[in-house]
Scaffold this motif. Structure first.
Motif, short mmCIF file in Angstrom:
data_model
loop_
_atom_site.label_atom_id
_atom_site.label_comp_id
_atom_site.label_asym_id
_atom_site.label_seq_id
_atom_site.Cartn_x
_atom_site.Cartn_y
_atom_site.Cartn_z
N ILE A 8 3.50 19.20 62.71
CA ILE A 8 2.37 18.20 62.60
C ILE A 8 1.25 18.65 63.11
CG2 ILE A 8 2.98 17.06 64.88
CD1 ILE A 8 2.10 14.19 63.48
N GLY A 9 -0.20 18.88 62.49
CA GLY A 9 -1.47 19.10 63.03
C GLY A 9 -1.64 20.87 62.70
N ALA A 10 -0.75 21.38 61.92
CA ALA A 10 -0.83 22.63 61.78
C ALA A 10 -1.88 23.07 60.83
CB ALA A 10 0.31 23.49 61.43
N GLY A 11 -1.87 22.11 59.93
CA GLY A 11 -2.92 22.44 58.85
C GLY A 11 -2.22 22.51 57.43
N LYS A 12 -1.36 22.17 56.96
CA LYS A 12 -0.68 22.19 55.72
C LYS A 12 -1.60 21.53 54.66
CE LYS A 12 2.62 19.57 56.89
NZ LYS A 12 2.39 19.19 58.49
N VAL A 121 2.68 27.02 57.82
CA VAL A 121 1.52 27.13 58.47
C VAL A 121 1.84 26.68 60.02
CG1 VAL A 121 -0.74 25.95 58.43
CG2 VAL A 121 0.57 26.08 56.25
N THR A 122 1.28 27.38 60.93
CA THR A 122 1.41 27.49 62.25
C THR A 122 -0.17 27.20 62.87
OG1 THR A 122 1.36 29.68 62.69
CG2 THR A 122 3.61 28.75 62.23
N ALA A 123 0.10 26.74 64.04
CA ALA A 123 -1.22 26.83 65.09
C ALA A 123 -0.76 26.65 66.49
CB ALA A 123 -2.08 25.63 64.55
N SER A 124 -1.33 26.76 67.40
CA SER A 124 -1.17 26.68 68.85
C SER A 124 -1.06 25.29 68.99
CB SER A 124 -2.05 27.47 69.66
OG SER A 124 -3.35 26.65 69.51
N GLU A 125 -0.02 24.77 70.10
CA GLU A 125 -0.26 23.43 70.40
C GLU A 125 -1.40 22.72 71.00
OE1 GLU A 125 2.21 20.86 73.79
OE2 GLU A 125 3.24 22.73 73.13
N GLY A 126 -2.38 23.46 71.61
CA GLY A 126 -3.54 23.08 72.04
C GLY A 126 -4.27 22.68 70.98
N VAL A 127 -4.40 23.55 69.88
CA VAL A 127 -5.24 23.30 68.50
C VAL A 127 -4.67 22.04 68.04
CG1 VAL A 127 -5.73 24.10 66.30
CG2 VAL A 127 -6.03 25.60 68.36
N ARG A 128 -3.33 22.00 67.73
CA ARG A 128 -2.69 20.74 66.94
C ARG A 128 -2.96 19.56 67.80
NH1 ARG A 128 3.12 21.44 66.73
NH2 ARG A 128 2.89 22.96 68.28
N ARG A 169 6.60 32.91 54.80
CA ARG A 169 5.52 33.68 55.05
C ARG A 169 4.58 32.78 56.11
NH1 ARG A 169 2.45 37.35 52.28
NH2 ARG A 169 3.55 36.82 50.14
N PHE A 170 4.38 33.15 57.35
CA PHE A 170 3.95 32.58 58.33
C PHE A 170 2.45 32.52 58.28
CE2 PHE A 170 8.25 33.02 59.37
CZ PHE A 170 8.49 31.67 59.99
N ILE A 171 1.73 31.71 58.29
CA ILE A 171 0.14 31.47 58.11
C ILE A 171 -0.18 30.67 59.46
CG2 ILE A 171 -1.95 30.79 56.85
CD1 ILE A 171 0.14 30.91 54.56
N ASP A 172 -1.09 31.74 60.35
CA ASP A 172 -1.62 30.98 61.82
C ASP A 172 -2.62 30.48 61.29
OD1 ASP A 172 -2.11 30.47 64.35
OD2 ASP A 172 -2.61 32.61 64.80
N ASN A 173 -3.07 29.28 61.78
CA ASN A 173 -4.13 28.44 61.34
C ASN A 173 -4.76 27.80 62.78
OD1 ASN A 173 -6.29 26.99 60.36
ND2 ASN A 173 -5.15 25.16 59.99
N ILE A 184 -5.52 33.16 53.17
CA ILE A 184 -5.00 33.00 51.80
C ILE A 184 -5.63 33.74 50.81
CG2 ILE A 184 -5.14 31.24 50.27
CD1 ILE A 184 -5.07 29.16 52.79
N LYS A 185 -6.66 34.20 50.96
CA LYS A 185 -7.44 35.27 49.69
C LYS A 185 -6.48 36.40 49.79
CE LYS A 185 -11.58 37.54 48.59
NZ LYS A 185 -13.01 37.96 49.12
#
Length: 189
Positions: A8-12, A121-128, A169-173, A184-185
């Motif tokens: 949740i909140g990662a940016g899917k 899609v991943t993101a740090s907890e603080g960003v999420r 494939r892990f995508i850091d957002n 993504i590009k």
């Protein structure tokens, strides 16, 4: 077909939007379900039989009432999922998009079988946490509670156990949208 998922909140949804801007066909499974609630007569009949005709509206279902029911009663959630997921799977397999965006692929094994790879899609907890509060209007307490409920999803090992044998494939957002767009590009090259 490629799946897009993540915590949740990662940016899917942002990944899906970026792909759509590139004219790539992406179906959001949550949006598709709401269309099916409204348009698929087989599903509507099954929901009426299982939950009562008063659960239906012209535009779909009484979302608040259904959400309250399935969060209180796990057996109700299981009954709803057993009605929705087969119809959703058939719809997605027939539509055959390039990408499918969904939070819970693990509940749709027939679809997972057809995925060539899964983008997590991943993101740090603080960003999420910040995104959930700013973009979705959650209180800090509610945002933290929702993140905590998905704590196990914060590790690559979790996803590898969840989808054994699938290419992930892990995508850091964690950074900004420009950084995500560049990732993504690069992947699409």
């Amino acid at each position: 077909m490629i799946g897009i998922t993540g915590s949740i909140g990662a940016g899917k949804s942002l990944v899906g939007a970026i792909l759509r801007k590139r004219k790539i066909r992406v179906i959001d499974a949550d949006v598709a379900v709401h269309h099916l609630y409204r348009d698929n007569q087989e599903l509507r009949s099954a929901i009426a039989a299982g939950f009562g005709a008063d659960m239906l509206t012209e535009k779909g279902i009484r979302r608040g009432r259904m959400a309250e029911l399935v969060f209180k009663d796990p057996s109700a959630r299981f009954r709803l999922e057993s009605l929705v997921y087969p119809v959703l799977t058939d719809y997605l397999l027939c539509a055959n998009p390039v990408f499918v965006e969904a939070a819970l692929f693990e509940n749709v094994p027939k679809l997972v079988e057809r995925l060539d790879e899964i983008w997590v899609v991943t993101a740090s907890e603080g960003v999420r946490l910040k995104r959930l509060m700013e973009k979705r209007g959650f209180s800090e307490e509610d945002a933290r509670r929702r993140i905590e409920l998905q704590r196990s999803r914060d590790s690559e090992e979790y996803w590898q156990r969840l989808f054994p044998g699938k290419r992930l494939r892990f995508i850091d957002n964690t950074l900004d949208e420009d950084h995500l767009r560049t990732q993504i590009k690069d992947i699409l090259k």
